[in-house]
Design a protein around this motif. Structure first.
Motif, PDB file in Angstrom:
ATOM      1  N   SER A  27      30.532  34.896  29.158  1.00 46.02           N
ATOM      2  CA  SER A  27      29.061  35.152  29.356  1.00 46.02           C
ATOM      3  C   SER A  27      28.591  36.391  28.878  1.00 46.02           C
ATOM      4  CB  SER A  27      29.036  35.249  30.776  1.00 46.02           C
ATOM      5  OG  SER A  27      29.466  36.598  31.367  1.00 46.02           O
ATOM      6  N   ALA A  28      27.330  36.434  28.632  1.00 48.92           N
ATOM      7  CA  ALA A  28      26.707  37.920  28.272  1.00 48.92           C
ATOM      8  C   ALA A  28      27.241  39.143  29.051  1.00 48.92           C
ATOM      9  CB  ALA A  28      25.107  37.790  28.466  1.00 48.92           C
ATOM     10  N   LYS A  29      27.217  39.027  30.151  1.00 52.38           N
ATOM     11  CA  LYS A  29      27.950  40.087  31.188  1.00 52.38           C
ATOM     12  C   LYS A  29      29.420  40.516  30.648  1.00 52.38           C
ATOM     13  CE  LYS A  29      24.729  39.853  35.150  1.00 52.38           C
ATOM     14  NZ  LYS A  29      24.789  39.419  36.495  1.00 52.38           N
ATOM     15  N   GLU A  74      29.105  40.675  43.825  1.00 57.49           N
ATOM     16  CA  GLU A  74      28.976  40.183  42.446  1.00 57.49           C
ATOM     17  C   GLU A  74      30.257  40.999  41.450  1.00 57.49           C
ATOM     18  OE1 GLU A  74      28.065  39.152  38.598  1.00 57.49           O
ATOM     19  OE2 GLU A  74      27.388  38.108  40.431  1.00 57.49           O
ATOM     20  N   LEU A  75      30.466  41.979  41.709  1.00 57.56           N
ATOM     21  CA  LEU A  75      31.657  42.660  41.299  1.00 57.56           C
ATOM     22  C   LEU A  75      32.915  42.016  41.335  1.00 57.56           C
ATOM     23  CD1 LEU A  75      32.097  44.927  39.215  1.00 57.56           C
ATOM     24  CD2 LEU A  75      32.514  46.451  41.047  1.00 57.56           C
ATOM     25  N   ASN A  76      33.110  41.603  42.681  1.00 62.61           N
ATOM     26  CA  ASN A  76      34.569  40.815  42.843  1.00 62.61           C
ATOM     27  C   ASN A  76      34.398  39.487  42.178  1.00 62.61           C
ATOM     28  OD1 ASN A  76      35.958  42.443  44.534  1.00 62.61           O
ATOM     29  ND2 ASN A  76      34.726  41.911  46.309  1.00 62.61           N
ATOM     30  N   ARG A  77      33.300  38.724  42.058  1.00 58.97           N
ATOM     31  CA  ARG A  77      32.933  37.471  41.479  1.00 58.97           C
ATOM     32  C   ARG A  77      33.292  37.843  39.804  1.00 58.97           C
ATOM     33  NH1 ARG A  77      29.009  36.364  45.074  1.00 58.97           N
ATOM     34  NH2 ARG A  77      27.633  37.396  43.527  1.00 58.97           N
ATOM     35  N   PHE A  78      32.882  38.731  39.372  1.00 58.65           N
ATOM     36  CA  PHE A  78      32.954  39.026  37.960  1.00 58.65           C
ATOM     37  C   PHE A  78      34.444  39.409  37.566  1.00 58.65           C
ATOM     38  CE2 PHE A  78      32.975  42.311  34.615  1.00 58.65           C
ATOM     39  CZ  PHE A  78      32.213  41.549  33.667  1.00 58.65           C
ATOM     40  N   ARG A  79      34.869  40.174  38.371  1.00 55.79           N
ATOM     41  CA  ARG A  79      36.501  40.631  38.350  1.00 55.79           C
ATOM     42  C   ARG A  79      37.311  39.231  38.050  1.00 55.79           C
ATOM     43  NH1 ARG A  79      40.547  40.368  40.703  1.00 55.79           N
ATOM     44  NH2 ARG A  79      39.609  39.704  42.760  1.00 55.79           N
ATOM     45  N   LYS A  80      37.311  38.400  38.921  1.00 56.47           N
ATOM     46  CA  LYS A  80      37.914  37.020  39.029  1.00 56.47           C
ATOM     47  C   LYS A  80      37.649  36.414  37.729  1.00 56.47           C
ATOM     48  CE  LYS A  80      38.166  36.801  44.126  1.00 56.47           C
ATOM     49  NZ  LYS A  80      37.673  36.154  45.096  1.00 56.47           N
ATOM     50  N   ARG A  81      36.185  36.227  37.435  1.00 57.15           N
ATOM     51  CA  ARG A  81      36.114  35.420  36.061  1.00 57.15           C
ATOM     52  C   ARG A  81      36.647  36.166  34.870  1.00 57.15           C
ATOM     53  NH1 ARG A  81      30.820  35.813  38.018  1.00 57.15           N
ATOM     54  NH2 ARG A  81      30.111  37.100  36.615  1.00 57.15           N
ATOM     55  N   LEU A  82      36.825  37.359  35.165  1.00 54.33           N
ATOM     56  CA  LEU A  82      37.072  38.100  33.669  1.00 54.33           C
ATOM     57  C   LEU A  82      38.687  38.007  33.668  1.00 54.33           C
ATOM     58  CD1 LEU A  82      35.875  39.999  31.684  1.00 54.33           C
ATOM     59  CD2 LEU A  82      36.395  41.895  32.941  1.00 54.33           C
ATOM     60  N   MET A  83      39.234  38.105  34.799  1.00 56.52           N
ATOM     61  CA  MET A  83      40.939  37.885  34.900  1.00 56.52           C
ATOM     62  C   MET A  83      41.254  36.391  34.457  1.00 56.52           C
ATOM     63  SD  MET A  83      42.430  40.610  35.464  1.00 56.52           S
ATOM     64  CE  MET A  83      44.121  39.812  35.712  1.00 56.52           C
ATOM     65  N   SER A  84      40.354  35.522  34.479  1.00 56.53           N
ATOM     66  CA  SER A  84      40.762  34.132  33.942  1.00 56.53           C
ATOM     67  C   SER A  84      40.269  33.779  32.559  1.00 56.53           C
ATOM     68  CB  SER A  84      39.956  33.057  34.993  1.00 56.53           C
ATOM     69  OG  SER A  84      38.708  33.159  34.548  1.00 56.53           O
ATOM     70  N   LYS A  85      39.665  34.700  31.800  1.00 59.96           N
ATOM     71  CA  LYS A  85      39.170  34.496  30.413  1.00 59.96           C
ATOM     72  C   LYS A  85      40.517  34.645  29.657  1.00 59.96           C
ATOM     73  CE  LYS A  85      35.214  33.512  31.702  1.00 59.96           C
ATOM     74  NZ  LYS A  85      34.189  32.372  31.063  1.00 59.96           N
ATOM     75  N   THR A  86      40.386  33.759  28.406  1.00 59.89           N
ATOM     76  CA  THR A  86      41.380  33.973  27.350  1.00 59.89           C
ATOM     77  C   THR A  86      40.654  33.758  25.936  1.00 59.89           C
ATOM     78  OG1 THR A  86      41.845  31.453  27.290  1.00 59.89           O
ATOM     79  CG2 THR A  86      43.249  32.986  28.871  1.00 59.89           C
ATOM     80  N   LEU A  87      41.440  34.107  25.081  1.00 62.75           N
ATOM     81  CA  LEU A  87      41.022  33.591  23.699  1.00 62.75           C
ATOM     82  C   LEU A  87      42.226  32.913  23.013  1.00 62.75           C
ATOM     83  CD1 LEU A  87      42.258  36.049  21.210  1.00 62.75           C
ATOM     84  CD2 LEU A  87      41.270  37.438  23.093  1.00 62.75           C
ATOM     85  N   TRP A 106      42.564  38.296  28.327  1.00 58.35           N
ATOM     86  CA  TRP A 106      41.941  39.672  27.702  1.00 58.35           C
ATOM     87  C   TRP A 106      42.336  40.560  28.549  1.00 58.35           C
ATOM     88  CZ3 TRP A 106      38.610  40.356  23.905  1.00 58.35           C
ATOM     89  CH2 TRP A 106      37.794  39.372  23.275  1.00 58.35           C
ATOM     90  N   PHE A 107      42.587  40.578  29.757  1.00 55.75           N
ATOM     91  CA  PHE A 107      42.860  41.678  30.668  1.00 55.75           C
ATOM     92  C   PHE A 107      44.404  41.362  31.473  1.00 55.75           C
ATOM     93  CE2 PHE A 107      38.486  42.101  30.002  1.00 55.75           C
ATOM     94  CZ  PHE A 107      38.503  43.593  29.684  1.00 55.75           C
ATOM     95  N   GLN A 108      45.293  42.305  31.416  1.00 58.74           N
ATOM     96  CA  GLN A 108      46.528  42.469  32.396  1.00 58.74           C
ATOM     97  C   GLN A 108      45.998  42.656  33.707  1.00 58.74           C
ATOM     98  OE1 GLN A 108      49.318  44.478  29.266  1.00 58.74           O
ATOM     99  NE2 GLN A 108      49.505  45.562  31.229  1.00 58.74           N
ATOM    100  N   SER A 109      45.020  43.689  33.847  1.00 64.01           N
ATOM    101  CA  SER A 109      44.617  43.945  35.080  1.00 64.01           C
ATOM    102  C   SER A 109      43.046  44.498  35.050  1.00 64.01           C
ATOM    103  CB  SER A 109      45.551  45.009  35.737  1.00 64.01           C
ATOM    104  OG  SER A 109      45.501  46.138  35.043  1.00 64.01           O
ATOM    105  N   VAL A 110      42.356  44.114  36.285  1.00 61.13           N
ATOM    106  CA  VAL A 110      41.140  44.656  36.429  1.00 61.13           C
ATOM    107  C   VAL A 110      41.072  44.946  38.087  1.00 61.13           C
ATOM    108  CG1 VAL A 110      38.675  44.209  36.915  1.00 61.13           C
ATOM    109  CG2 VAL A 110      40.051  43.255  34.677  1.00 61.13           C
ATOM    110  N   SER A 111      41.258  46.344  38.294  1.00 61.10           N
ATOM    111  CA  SER A 111      41.536  46.906  39.680  1.00 61.10           C
ATOM    112  C   SER A 111      40.444  48.007  39.993  1.00 61.10           C
ATOM    113  CB  SER A 111      42.961  47.528  39.589  1.00 61.10           C
ATOM    114  OG  SER A 111      43.853  46.544  39.271  1.00 61.10           O
TER     115      SER A 111
END
Length: 157
Positions: A27-29, A74-87, A106-111
């Motif tokens: 997403s853009a964010k 929103e930050l909690n939702r964003f963190r969960k989405r980011l952790m599920s993203k791959t390339l 993309w990320f090992q961890s977002v804490s």
């Protein structure tokens, strides 16, 4: 020169193969945060990726929009989405004449955490992304502020 320093701190340098030969849906964010984090990497002076702490104040600049609601939710939702993203990338491995694809998170961890009394989030890119973000050979430069219109001209208030 202060303006040159600020300009250099907004430039994200990314290996060409990651940009031109990979597939990902962000997403853009998500793109804004990833570019912000990449801009904080020294592609020449760093030999590996390190954890990066971003304050809530800085994240609000990047993530907030005109919708009302709880920033923490929103930050909690964003963190969960980011952790599920791959390339997805070309692996160079062929079986029966077809190339297999590889996939990296993309990320090992977002804490979320508090550092020196400041609330924020610690991001750690996946180790497998090091060749694309550190010790770069052929890369593109992107000014992440171009993706954050509300931040342009505001400075570091």
């Amino acid at each position: 020169n202060k303006s040159t320093m600020k300009e250099n701190n907004t430039i994200a340098r990314i290996e060409n193969t990651l940009i031109f030969e990979s597939q990902y849906q962000l997403s853009a964010k998500e793109q804004k945060v990833i570019l912000l984090l990449i801009s904080k990497i020294d592609p020449v002076g760093q030999s590996q990726l390190y954890e990066q702490f971003v304050s809530v104040k800085e994240l609000k600049k990047v993530l907030l929009d005109n919708r009302s609601g709880s920033f923490s939710k929103e930050l909690n939702r964003f963190r969960k989405r980011l952790m599920s993203k791959t390339l997805i990338f070309k692996s160079g491995v062929e079986i029966d004449g077809e190339e297999l694809e590889g996939e990296i998170i993309w990320f090992q961890s977002v804490s979320p955490m508090v550092v020196d009394g400041v609330k924020g989030v610690e991001f750690m890119f996946a180790k497998k992304l090091e060749p694309f973000l550190v010790a770069l050979k052929e890369y593109v430069k992107i000014d992440y502020l171009e993706f954050i219109p509300s931040a342009i001209g505001r400075g570091d208030r």
